[in-house]
Design a protein around this motif. Structure first.
Motif, PDB file in Angstrom:
ATOM      1  N   ALA A 100       0.907  -1.003   0.040  1.00 29.33           N
ATOM      2  CA  ALA A 100       0.133   0.043   0.119  1.00 29.33           C
ATOM      3  C   ALA A 100       0.826   1.300   0.062  1.00 29.33           C
ATOM      4  O   ALA A 100       0.618   2.193  -0.549  1.00 29.33           O
ATOM      5  CB  ALA A 100      -0.929  -0.038   1.290  1.00 29.33           C
ATOM      6  N   ALA A 101       1.991   1.324   0.623  1.00 31.72           N
ATOM      7  CA  ALA A 101       2.826   2.264   0.685  1.00 31.72           C
ATOM      8  C   ALA A 101       4.221   2.490  -0.660  1.00 31.72           C
ATOM      9  O   ALA A 101       4.764   3.161  -0.586  1.00 31.72           O
ATOM     10  CB  ALA A 101       3.654   2.261   1.883  1.00 31.72           C
ATOM     11  N   SER A 102       3.681   1.404  -1.424  1.00 30.46           N
ATOM     12  CA  SER A 102       4.814   1.416  -2.627  1.00 30.46           C
ATOM     13  C   SER A 102       4.435   2.113  -4.018  1.00 30.46           C
ATOM     14  O   SER A 102       5.009   1.819  -4.744  1.00 30.46           O
ATOM     15  CB  SER A 102       4.837  -0.289  -2.981  1.00 30.46           C
ATOM     16  N   ARG A 103       3.285   2.837  -3.905  1.00 29.14           N
ATOM     17  CA  ARG A 103       2.985   3.580  -4.938  1.00 29.14           C
ATOM     18  C   ARG A 103       2.523   4.876  -4.587  1.00 29.14           C
ATOM     19  O   ARG A 103       2.042   5.282  -3.430  1.00 29.14           O
ATOM     20  CB  ARG A 103       1.807   2.891  -5.685  1.00 29.14           C
ATOM     21  N   VAL A 135      16.760   2.360  -2.472  1.00 34.92           N
ATOM     22  CA  VAL A 135      15.817   3.013  -1.285  1.00 34.92           C
ATOM     23  C   VAL A 135      14.795   3.905  -2.228  1.00 34.92           C
ATOM     24  O   VAL A 135      15.584   4.603  -3.096  1.00 34.92           O
ATOM     25  CB  VAL A 135      16.420   3.742  -0.513  1.00 34.92           C
ATOM     26  N   ILE A 136      13.584   3.858  -2.153  1.00 35.72           N
ATOM     27  CA  ILE A 136      12.670   4.767  -2.815  1.00 35.72           C
ATOM     28  C   ILE A 136      12.036   5.805  -1.663  1.00 35.72           C
ATOM     29  O   ILE A 136      11.509   5.295  -0.739  1.00 35.72           O
ATOM     30  CB  ILE A 136      11.588   3.841  -3.426  1.00 35.72           C
ATOM     31  N   THR A 137      12.228   7.063  -1.672  1.00 38.17           N
ATOM     32  CA  THR A 137      11.723   7.946  -0.948  1.00 38.17           C
ATOM     33  C   THR A 137      10.300   8.103  -1.036  1.00 38.17           C
ATOM     34  O   THR A 137       9.913   8.674  -2.156  1.00 38.17           O
ATOM     35  CB  THR A 137      12.433   9.063  -0.536  1.00 38.17           C
ATOM     36  N   ARG A 138       9.482   8.220  -0.022  1.00 35.95           N
ATOM     37  CA  ARG A 138       7.968   8.645  -0.196  1.00 35.95           C
ATOM     38  C   ARG A 138       7.580   9.908   0.825  1.00 35.95           C
ATOM     39  O   ARG A 138       7.712   9.474   1.921  1.00 35.95           O
ATOM     40  CB  ARG A 138       7.190   7.255   0.384  1.00 35.95           C
ATOM     41  N   GLY A 139       6.841  10.630   0.476  1.00 35.62           N
ATOM     42  CA  GLY A 139       6.308  11.664   0.973  1.00 35.62           C
ATOM     43  C   GLY A 139       4.950  11.344   1.413  1.00 35.62           C
ATOM     44  O   GLY A 139       4.575  10.532   2.165  1.00 35.62           O
ATOM     45  N   ALA A 140       3.790  11.971   0.901  1.00 29.17           N
ATOM     46  CA  ALA A 140       2.607  11.877   1.129  1.00 29.17           C
ATOM     47  C   ALA A 140       1.955  10.947   0.206  1.00 29.17           C
ATOM     48  O   ALA A 140       0.788  10.356   0.301  1.00 29.17           O
ATOM     49  CB  ALA A 140       1.751  13.201   1.315  1.00 29.17           C
ATOM     50  N   GLY A 141       2.596  10.560  -0.681  1.00 23.59           N
ATOM     51  CA  GLY A 141       2.124   9.654  -1.839  1.00 23.59           C
ATOM     52  C   GLY A 141       1.235  10.243  -2.742  1.00 23.59           C
ATOM     53  O   GLY A 141       0.322   9.700  -3.561  1.00 23.59           O
ATOM     54  N   THR A 142       1.228  11.630  -3.041  1.00 28.68           N
ATOM     55  CA  THR A 142       0.216  12.502  -3.616  1.00 28.68           C
ATOM     56  C   THR A 142       0.808  12.654  -5.259  1.00 28.68           C
ATOM     57  O   THR A 142       0.102  13.183  -6.083  1.00 28.68           O
ATOM     58  CB  THR A 142      -0.145  13.655  -3.018  1.00 28.68           C
ATOM     59  N   GLY A 143       2.093  12.294  -5.389  1.00 28.20           N
ATOM     60  CA  GLY A 143       2.532  12.633  -6.670  1.00 28.20           C
ATOM     61  C   GLY A 143       1.692  11.743  -7.749  1.00 28.20           C
ATOM     62  O   GLY A 143       1.239  10.997  -7.647  1.00 28.20           O
ATOM     63  N   LEU A 144       1.929  12.352  -8.932  1.00 28.97           N
ATOM     64  CA  LEU A 144       1.238  11.833 -10.267  1.00 28.97           C
ATOM     65  C   LEU A 144       2.286  11.262 -11.229  1.00 28.97           C
ATOM     66  O   LEU A 144       1.721  10.806 -12.170  1.00 28.97           O
ATOM     67  CB  LEU A 144       0.391  12.723 -10.781  1.00 28.97           C
ATOM     68  N   SER A 145       3.504  11.343 -11.035  1.00 25.04           N
ATOM     69  CA  SER A 145       4.466  10.630 -11.966  1.00 25.04           C
ATOM     70  C   SER A 145       5.119   9.498 -11.696  1.00 25.04           C
ATOM     71  O   SER A 145       5.884   9.016 -12.373  1.00 25.04           O
ATOM     72  CB  SER A 145       5.633  11.761 -12.044  1.00 25.04           C
TER      73      SER A 145
END
Length: 145
Positions: free
Chosen positions: A49-52, A89-99
């Motif tokens: 769930a946190a991977s996209r 490592v993939i950094t994630r913020g809020a996950g609101t990006g569209l790219s």
């Protein structure tokens, strides 16, 4: 056969093995967990769930773990651990990006910095906000109004 000035090219299988990320074992993950003040999650459903992000078209790989960082030291520990083991490592913020920039790749650790969301300073006269990396633009604009 190669001459002294030529190198033999690796076979496709050898080249693929050389570029594939390392796969840490449970003991490796325990080492990382012990260094964190945040949490290390390995539950496949939570990690998935946190991977996209919100990209509708980009591919998503299978991450091995999710680090929910709460401070700079968690970020440093995660990056040091991953670098020592060759784990992406993939950094994630809020996950609101569209790219698709926060989408996992196979074998990676997702580093979630969304809990690092404090607003450090607001200076309205200079229209300047200083915030931690997980603080959304919306949250910081709302606080400075």
């Amino acid at each position: 056969m190669s001459t002294p000035h030529q190198r033999e090219q690796p076979t496709p299988d050898e080249a693929s093995a050389a570029t594939a990320p390392a796969v840490p074992n449970a003991a490796d993950l325990d080492v990382l967990a012990a260094q964190l003040s945040g949490t290390l999650v390995t539950d496949p459903d939570v990690v998935d769930a946190a991977s996209r992000d919100r990209s509708p078209v980009e591919e998503v790989g299978a991450a091995i773990a999710l680090v929910r960082a709460t401070c700079r030291d968690d970020v440093v520990a995660t990056l040091r651990w991953a670098n020592e083991r060759g784990v992406p490592v993939i950094t994630r913020g809020a996950g609101t990006g569209l790219s698709g920039g926060a989408n996992a790749i196979d074998g990676c650790v997702v580093l979630d910095v969304s809990r690092m969301n404090a607003i450090k300073t607001i200076n309205p006269s200079r229209a300047h906000r200083r915030r931690r990396t997980g603080c959304s633009q919306r949250r910081s604009v709302g606080r400075s109004a």
